[in-house]
Scaffold this motif. Structure first.
Motif, PDB file in Angstrom:
ATOM      1  N   ILE A   4     -33.554 -54.619 -45.483  1.00  0.00           N
ATOM      2  CA  ILE A   4     -34.229 -53.419 -45.633  1.00  0.00           C
ATOM      3  C   ILE A   4     -33.943 -52.739 -47.093  1.00  0.00           C
ATOM      4  O   ILE A   4     -32.680 -53.081 -47.383  1.00  0.00           O
ATOM      5  CB  ILE A   4     -34.375 -52.458 -44.810  1.00  0.00           C
ATOM      6  CG1 ILE A   4     -32.845 -51.897 -44.519  1.00  0.00           C
ATOM      7  CG2 ILE A   4     -34.882 -52.813 -43.496  1.00  0.00           C
ATOM      8  CD1 ILE A   4     -32.945 -50.807 -43.494  1.00  0.00           C
ATOM      9  N   PRO A   5     -34.627 -52.155 -47.687  1.00  0.00           N
ATOM     10  CA  PRO A   5     -34.466 -51.610 -49.287  1.00  0.00           C
ATOM     11  C   PRO A   5     -33.225 -50.553 -49.413  1.00  0.00           C
ATOM     12  O   PRO A   5     -32.630 -50.629 -50.358  1.00  0.00           O
ATOM     13  CB  PRO A   5     -35.753 -50.972 -49.653  1.00  0.00           C
ATOM     14  CG  PRO A   5     -36.585 -51.741 -48.730  1.00  0.00           C
ATOM     15  CD  PRO A   5     -36.152 -51.781 -47.456  1.00  0.00           C
ATOM     16  N   LEU A   6     -33.005 -49.889 -48.183  1.00  0.00           N
ATOM     17  CA  LEU A   6     -31.948 -48.896 -48.268  1.00  0.00           C
ATOM     18  C   LEU A   6     -30.755 -49.080 -47.760  1.00  0.00           C
ATOM     19  O   LEU A   6     -30.845 -49.736 -46.293  1.00  0.00           O
ATOM     20  CB  LEU A   6     -32.698 -47.335 -47.897  1.00  0.00           C
ATOM     21  CG  LEU A   6     -33.664 -46.860 -48.888  1.00  0.00           C
ATOM     22  CD1 LEU A   6     -34.396 -45.733 -48.196  1.00  0.00           C
ATOM     23  CD2 LEU A   6     -33.185 -46.368 -50.094  1.00  0.00           C
ATOM     24  N   HIS A   8     -27.981 -48.494 -44.987  1.00  0.00           N
ATOM     25  CA  HIS A   8     -27.965 -48.120 -43.720  1.00  0.00           C
ATOM     26  C   HIS A   8     -27.103 -48.301 -42.698  1.00  0.00           C
ATOM     27  O   HIS A   8     -26.209 -49.121 -42.728  1.00  0.00           O
ATOM     28  CB  HIS A   8     -29.359 -48.417 -43.217  1.00  0.00           C
ATOM     29  CG  HIS A   8     -29.370 -49.782 -42.905  1.00  0.00           C
ATOM     30  ND1 HIS A   8     -29.648 -50.859 -44.009  1.00  0.00           N
ATOM     31  CD2 HIS A   8     -29.093 -50.609 -42.153  1.00  0.00           C
ATOM     32  CE1 HIS A   8     -29.522 -51.984 -43.561  1.00  0.00           C
ATOM     33  NE2 HIS A   8     -29.321 -52.059 -42.187  1.00  0.00           N
ATOM     34  N   LEU A  52     -30.493 -43.775 -42.927  1.00  0.00           N
ATOM     35  CA  LEU A  52     -30.564 -44.415 -44.092  1.00  0.00           C
ATOM     36  C   LEU A  52     -29.819 -43.447 -45.164  1.00  0.00           C
ATOM     37  O   LEU A  52     -29.418 -42.439 -44.903  1.00  0.00           O
ATOM     38  CB  LEU A  52     -31.954 -44.190 -44.499  1.00  0.00           C
ATOM     39  CG  LEU A  52     -33.046 -44.932 -43.587  1.00  0.00           C
ATOM     40  CD1 LEU A  52     -34.398 -44.741 -44.092  1.00  0.00           C
ATOM     41  CD2 LEU A  52     -32.852 -46.375 -43.385  1.00  0.00           C
ATOM     42  N   GLN A  92     -41.367 -48.525 -47.161  1.00  0.00           N
ATOM     43  CA  GLN A  92     -40.936 -49.896 -47.337  1.00  0.00           C
ATOM     44  C   GLN A  92     -39.967 -50.141 -46.539  1.00  0.00           C
ATOM     45  O   GLN A  92     -39.898 -51.283 -45.565  1.00  0.00           O
ATOM     46  CB  GLN A  92     -40.529 -50.298 -48.731  1.00  0.00           C
ATOM     47  CG  GLN A  92     -41.758 -50.305 -49.747  1.00  0.00           C
ATOM     48  CD  GLN A  92     -41.124 -50.386 -51.254  1.00  0.00           C
ATOM     49  OE1 GLN A  92     -40.002 -50.296 -51.473  1.00  0.00           O
ATOM     50  NE2 GLN A  92     -42.127 -50.844 -52.134  1.00  0.00           N
ATOM     51  N   THR A  93     -38.926 -49.289 -46.302  1.00  0.00           N
ATOM     52  CA  THR A  93     -37.794 -49.511 -45.311  1.00  0.00           C
ATOM     53  C   THR A  93     -38.289 -49.340 -43.710  1.00  0.00           C
ATOM     54  O   THR A  93     -37.965 -50.181 -42.974  1.00  0.00           O
ATOM     55  CB  THR A  93     -36.693 -48.401 -45.616  1.00  0.00           C
ATOM     56  OG1 THR A  93     -36.128 -48.574 -47.041  1.00  0.00           O
ATOM     57  CG2 THR A  93     -35.750 -48.609 -44.552  1.00  0.00           C
ATOM     58  N   ALA A  97     -37.985 -52.521 -41.541  1.00  0.00           N
ATOM     59  CA  ALA A  97     -37.185 -52.615 -39.995  1.00  0.00           C
ATOM     60  C   ALA A  97     -38.151 -52.656 -38.916  1.00  0.00           C
ATOM     61  O   ALA A  97     -37.603 -53.439 -37.999  1.00  0.00           O
ATOM     62  CB  ALA A  97     -36.459 -51.227 -40.123  1.00  0.00           C
TER      63      ALA A  97
END
Length: 222
Positions: A4-6, A8, A52, A92-93, A97
């Motif tokens: 995922i983008p972030l 975490h 996050l 997006q995340t 997810a």
């Protein structure tokens, strides 16, 4: 780790895909993903807990979802491009997810403390189709979001938890009153609470929040 983008931390649910929920947590200014991940042991086991890290670095282990300044009259001016970019990253995340974990949007809750709660509230109000509900703890509703609130019919069946600290000098209770006023005509289920305490989560608030999540986690999702 999820793709995922972030950055975490993830505590998996202890149930199968057909029963699992996803709780996405976002920290306040100057913190990181470790902060709210400390709540994971208390979260019902049928929830994935995903904490996050905000994308804007303030210092060592200190991040923010957007920069802001406090004006002479006490109002705040936010860095709107940063807030907008963070909201896109969060969406997006959450989408990535949820897909990887096999959790439908109808079983996804976004939540956060302080600025993280601001982001959770903004996600729910602007893109309600992506989540089942939101939690805003000691947070406020950005005036900049008001023109972008989705049509009322999009909030049918959605859930919103709002809690404030009666002695909170950082984000005082009138901010919670403003949230309540702005959503009162939307067809969502609002759970609004005020607790003794400052800009912090005390035991009574945590217990009430966990009970709210437990009730949600028992709901049948079509």
């Amino acid at each position: 780790m999820l793709d995922i983008p972030l950055n975490h931390l993830h505590r998996p649910a202890k149930v199968g895909e057909d029963a699992a929920w996803l709780l996405v947590l976002m920290h306040g200014v100057g913190s990181n993903e470790q902060d709210l991940f400390g709540l994971a042991p208390y979260i019902p086991e049928n929830f994935h807990v995903l904490s996050l890290r905000a994308p804007y670095r303030m210092g060592p282990n200190a991040n923010a979802w957007f920069e802001f300044s406090v004006n002479a009259d006490g109002s705040r001016t936010i860095h709107e491009p940063q807030e907008s970019a963070s909201r896109v990253l969060i969406l997006q995340t959450v989408d990535a997810a949820a897909r990887q974990l096999g959790v439908p949007a109808a079983r996804v809750i976004v939540g956060g403390f302080s600025q993280g709660g601001i982001m959770a509230l903004s996600v729910l109000l602007t893109r309600p189709e992506t989540v089942a509900g939101a939690m805003a703890l000691h947070s406020r509703l950005l005036p900049e979001i008001l023109p972008h609130i989705a049509p009322a019919q999009a909030f049918v069946g959605k859930q919103l938890w709002v809690s404030q600290g009666l002695q909170d000098g950082v984000i005082p209770p009138p901010n919670g009153h403003f949230i309540r006023q702005q959503v009162q005509d939307l067809p969502l289920a609002l759970s609004y609470h005020e607790f003794e305490g400052a800009h912090e989560i005390r035991q009574a608030e945590l217990q009430a929040l966990i009970e709210w999540l437990e009730r949600l986690g028992l709901e049948e999702v079509a």
